[in-house]
Design a protein around this motif. Structure first.
Motif, mmCIF file in Angstrom:
data_model
loop_
_atom_site.group_PDB
_atom_site.id
_atom_site.type_symbol
_atom_site.label_atom_id
_atom_site.label_comp_id
_atom_site.label_asym_id
_atom_site.label_seq_id
_atom_site.Cartn_x
_atom_site.Cartn_y
_atom_site.Cartn_z
ATOM 1 N N HIS A 8 52.990 -29.852 41.029
ATOM 2 C CA HIS A 8 54.389 -30.077 41.401
ATOM 3 C C HIS A 8 55.021 -28.802 41.963
ATOM 4 O O HIS A 8 54.483 -27.709 41.840
ATOM 5 N N CYS A 63 57.658 -33.851 38.596
ATOM 6 C CA CYS A 63 56.603 -34.466 39.408
ATOM 7 C C CYS A 63 57.143 -35.600 40.274
ATOM 8 O O CYS A 63 56.762 -35.721 41.435
ATOM 9 N N SER A 66 58.972 -34.034 43.049
ATOM 10 C CA SER A 66 58.009 -33.426 43.974
ATOM 11 C C SER A 66 57.401 -34.484 44.882
ATOM 12 O O SER A 66 57.290 -34.292 46.097
#
Length: 183
Positions: A8, A63, A66
């Protein structure tokens, strides 16, 4: 078939604070809730995300954000299975150290040389690798936006299954490593 393991982007959380180990659990809770720091996504990983059959990620905020930055508007498969391996935390009152120092010490204590993850973590890494293989078979390729330590454990499992790729996956923010199916 290929599986790309990506870490990430940099979380928006101060990593220079110092605390006692008994406070690690609270710091990890804040880390897991943190979003991403502002910044551009490298073009190379953005191109890889655009080209894969399916985009997957850990369901933790850093995450999912990301993955959204990598491929805006694209469907992302977020699963708890891909979450980071949790370090143990003792109830010590001293000393005070920065979070990265505690994380390194706890990982070394939990994964002595040669590195062996705790059984529950090892089983989850094995399941995550099998899930990625399943997704790669179904879609041709998959990019996982995940975490540093869990990425290393998943890579180990992929290599044990015969997949070809680096022994140690890239571990910097926005870095990725490619694993290819055995012939």
């Amino acid at each position: 078939m290929q599986i790309i393991l990506a870490r990430h982007g940099q979380p928006e959380l101060r990593l220079d604070s110092w605390f006692r180990p008994m406070a690690l659990q609270e710091w990890l809770r804040l880390y897991d809730a943190a979003g991403l720091a502002p910044g551009a996504v490298p073009a190379a990983i953005r191109a890889q995300a655009a080209a894969v059959g399916v985009l997957a990620c850990s369901d933790l905020r850093r995450c999912t954000e990301s993955a959204q930055r990598l491929a805006p508007g694209r469907a992302v498969l977020g699963e708890a299975l891909f979450r980071e391996a949790e370090p143990p935390w003792p109830a010590w009152l001293a000393p005070r150290l920065p979070p990265l120092a505690w994380a390194a010490m706890f990982r070394l204590a939990r994964f002595p040389v040669p590195a062996r993850p705790a059984p529950v973590t090892a089983q989850r890494a094995r399941q995550a690798a099998q899930r990625l293989v399943e997704l790669a078979r179904r879609h041709g390729s998959v990019l996982l936006v995940g975490h540093g330590l869990m990425g290393q454990l998943i890579a180990r499992e992929l290599r044990a299954l015969g997949w070809q790729g680096p022994r140690q996956p890239a571990s910097g923010y926005w870095q990725c490593s490619v694993y290819r199916a055995p012939d």
